[in-house]
Design a protein around this motif. Structure first.
Motif, short mmCIF file in Angstrom:
data_model
loop_
_atom_site.label_atom_id
_atom_site.label_comp_id
_atom_site.label_asym_id
_atom_site.label_seq_id
_atom_site.Cartn_x
_atom_site.Cartn_y
_atom_site.Cartn_z
N GLY A 123 -0.72 7.82 1.76
CA GLY A 123 -1.53 7.90 2.97
C GLY A 123 -0.90 8.71 4.08
O GLY A 123 -1.45 8.75 5.19
N ARG A 173 -7.24 0.47 3.88
CA ARG A 173 -6.60 0.25 2.58
C ARG A 173 -6.11 -1.19 2.55
O ARG A 173 -5.36 -1.62 3.45
CB ARG A 173 -5.46 1.23 2.36
N SER A 184 -9.91 5.21 7.73
CA SER A 184 -9.34 4.74 6.47
C SER A 184 -9.05 3.25 6.57
O SER A 184 -8.49 2.78 7.57
CB SER A 184 -8.04 5.50 6.16
N ARG A 195 -4.07 -0.74 7.43
CA ARG A 195 -3.42 -1.19 6.20
C ARG A 195 -3.36 -2.71 6.22
O ARG A 195 -2.80 -3.30 7.15
CB ARG A 195 -2.01 -0.60 6.06
N VAL A 244 0.86 -1.19 0.00
CA VAL A 244 0.00 0.00 0.00
C VAL A 244 0.89 1.22 0.00
O VAL A 244 1.78 1.36 0.85
CB VAL A 244 -0.94 0.01 1.23
#
Length: 246
Positions: free
Chosen positions: A105, A119, A117, A203, A102
């Protein structure tokens, strides 16, 4: 003229008959933003608490996480966060190495207000970011737990680790930060409450992970309903607004 005076004038105007010569006016958002917390009578709040929890369960069933609680009552001498770490072993296998990536951010931590968030660069993952406010009424404040966990002091970090990864809870930046780094490159999650802002950032780099972030605000109001006179005053005001098609 101060905002409170404008608001009082608007409410009085709404309660008067139409022929009195007054009209209620709309209060702008900028004015309303300065009125937070002014409609709870002193002494009405008998308990105020915050619960933060973050957990990470990997594809092998291993679980790592932490819970942090703060409960303030009239008998509380000093507000204090208490932390309990969570560590459970799953089926004993090692999850497959996460190969996801990822990018970016970095600006998420600079936002104001509530930032959430998730991801993901893997398959079969599930992640929840939840913020809730619970307001209830009671005759007395809830009982404070006799063993709520380890006290979190300013500038201190409490850590825990297990097969799923490592967790750290820190008192930094005028608030509390909770972070999990999952083993086998499965990913990481960060939850923070500080200076009026809430951040929940996850994440996911591996597969079949289950992540939960929760920040919960609990307010208990004393269960002493308004008197008949106060109710009548409120209803009269509302009736005036209805007659004026508000």
């Amino acid at each position: 003229m101060k905002t409170s005076y404008w608001l009082a004038a608007a409410c009085l105007a709404a309660a008067l008959p139409a022929h009195a010569g007054f009209k209620p006016i709309e209060i702008q958002d900028q004015e309303l933003s300065q009125l937070r917390g002014r409609y709870v009578m002193p002494g009405r709040i008998i308990s105020f608490g915050i619960v933060m929890s973050s957990t990470w369960r990997n594809g092998s069933g291993d679980l790592i996480g932490a819970t942090s609680t703060l409960q303030v009552q009239q008998a509380t001498v000093t507000p204090q966060f208490y932390v309990t770490t969570i560590n459970q072993t799953g089926n004993g296998t090692i999850p497959s190495l996460g190969t996801g990536n990822v990018i970016g951010g970095a600006g998420l931590a600079a936002n104001q207000g509530v930032t959430q968030s998730v991801r993901a660069a893997g398959d079969g993952n599930t992640a929840y970011n939840n913020v809730s406010i619970n307001v209830s009424e009671a005759n007395q404040a809830p009982v404070i737990l006799s063993n709520p966990g380890q006290a979190l002091l300013s500038g201190q970090t409490i850590t825990g680790s297990g097969p799923a990864g490592s967790v750290s809870v820190s008192a930094v930046n005028g608030g509390v930060q909770m972070a999990i780094l999952a083993n086998s490159n499965q990913g990481n999650t960060l939850q923070q409450v500080a200076q009026g802002n809430v951040l929940q950032n996850t994440r996911l780099l591996g597969n079949n992970n289950l992540v939960n972030n929760l920040t919960q605000l609990n307010v208990v109001l004393q269960n002493n309903g308004p008197s008949t006179g106060a109710l009548d005053c409120n209803l009269t005001t509302l009736n005036g607004l209805r007659n004026m098609k508000f």
